[in-house]
Design a protein around this motif. Structure first.
Motif, PDB file in Angstrom:
ATOM      1  N   CYS A 223      -2.840   4.808   8.532  1.00 43.55           N
ATOM      2  CA  CYS A 223      -4.395   5.101   8.942  1.00 43.55           C
ATOM      3  C   CYS A 223      -5.276   3.921   9.393  1.00 43.55           C
ATOM      4  O   CYS A 223      -4.470   2.740   9.242  1.00 43.55           O
ATOM      5  CB  CYS A 223      -4.921   5.452   7.299  1.00 43.55           C
ATOM      6  SG  CYS A 223      -4.783   4.406   6.107  1.00 43.55           S
TER       7      CYS A 223
ATOM      8  N   GLY B  37       0.838   3.268   6.178  1.00 42.59           N
ATOM      9  CA  GLY B  37       1.137   2.208   7.332  1.00 42.59           C
ATOM     10  C   GLY B  37       0.427   2.499   8.509  1.00 42.59           C
ATOM     11  O   GLY B  37       0.552   2.129   9.738  1.00 42.59           O
TER      12      GLY B  37
ATOM     13  N   CYS C  18      -4.867   1.889   1.523  1.00 46.46           N
ATOM     14  CA  CYS C  18      -4.728   3.175   2.419  1.00 46.46           C
ATOM     15  C   CYS C  18      -5.472   4.301   2.013  1.00 46.46           C
ATOM     16  O   CYS C  18      -5.791   4.422   0.755  1.00 46.46           O
ATOM     17  CB  CYS C  18      -2.900   3.624   1.881  1.00 46.46           C
ATOM     18  SG  CYS C  18      -2.586   5.081   3.036  1.00 46.46           S
TER      19      CYS C  18
HETATM   20 ZN   LIG Z   1      -2.560   4.264   4.875  1.00 41.66          ZN
END
Ligand SMILES: [Zn+2]
Length: 223
Positions: free
Chosen positions: A200, A198, A189
């Protein structure tokens, strides 16, 4: 035992490279660059991955001077991390010339320890449009690092290995699963919180890869 320097970010791709280099019989010498990321999480995960593979040495090199150059959402807080995923543009998370800088430093380290290979987990398939992930760049840089080092002039050339170059994220994950790569220790991330966002570009690419491979991503997500 022959040695390989592995450019290790603590992410999925570079950790897969650890597994691939290990299978090739190399003793692993990961090098992690702290380049002024907004968060320190990648470095912490890289330490865990290096520990998992019992690396004889793990260099963490501070290249936070890249913040003085700026120009990336990863090194400049005033630039937003993009979440909408416009396929045509080079993303805001591109760090100018990062892989060239990393490979230059990794080759210096390879020379010092007498390594014969440098592994980097770049892919031209799911590469988000980063110019320094293309095969032309890796080929050119392989020549350049050998021209720039003592090892290159004495015929002890190093090889830059980019084993994921032609793999999709799905194929990379399949290879990693085969090699028992500890994906639970990795982080992808861009936001860098304890739990992955969840949303990017990096999270989306990772989740899509696991889904296509029919595997469950072992890390936690906000949603
Ligand atoms: Zn991310």
């Amino acid at each position: 035992m022959k040695k390989a320097v592995v450019v290790l970010s603590g992410g999925l791709d570079s950790t897969t490279c650890m597994g691939i280099a290990k299978e090739k019989g190399y003793s692993l010498y990961p090098i992690t660059f702290h380049y002024g990321q907004r968060h320190n999480r990648e470095v912490e995960q890289a330490k865990k991955v290096a520990g998992h593979y019992h690396a004889p040495d793990h260099r963490i090199v501070n290249v936070s001077f890249l913040q003085q150059i700026g120009g990336s959402a990863l090194t400049d807080e005033s630039i937003e991390v993009r979440k909408d995923g416009d396929e045509d543009e080079i993303p805001s998370t591109y760090v100018p010339a990062r892989n060239m800088i990393f490979l230059a430093l990794a080759s210096a380290y390879a020379e010092v320890i007498g390594a014969e290979a440098i592994y980097i987990g770049v892919s031209a398939v799911d590469y988000s449009g980063y110019p320094d992930c293309r095969p032309e760049f890796i080929k050119s840089m392989s020549e350049t690092v050998n021209l720039a080092t003592k090892a290159g002039t004495t015929g002890e050339n190093f090889q830059i290995e980019a084993p994921l170059m032609h793999l999709t994220k799905k194929e990379t994950i399949e290879e990693g699963v085969r090699l028992n790569v500890p994906y639970e220790l990795t982080t992808s991330c861009y936001i860098g919180e304890e739990v992955a966002c969840g949303e990017c570009d990096s999270c989306r690419l990772r989740l899509k890869g696991f889904e296509e491979a029919g595997k469950k991503d072992p890390i936690q997500y906000v949603r």
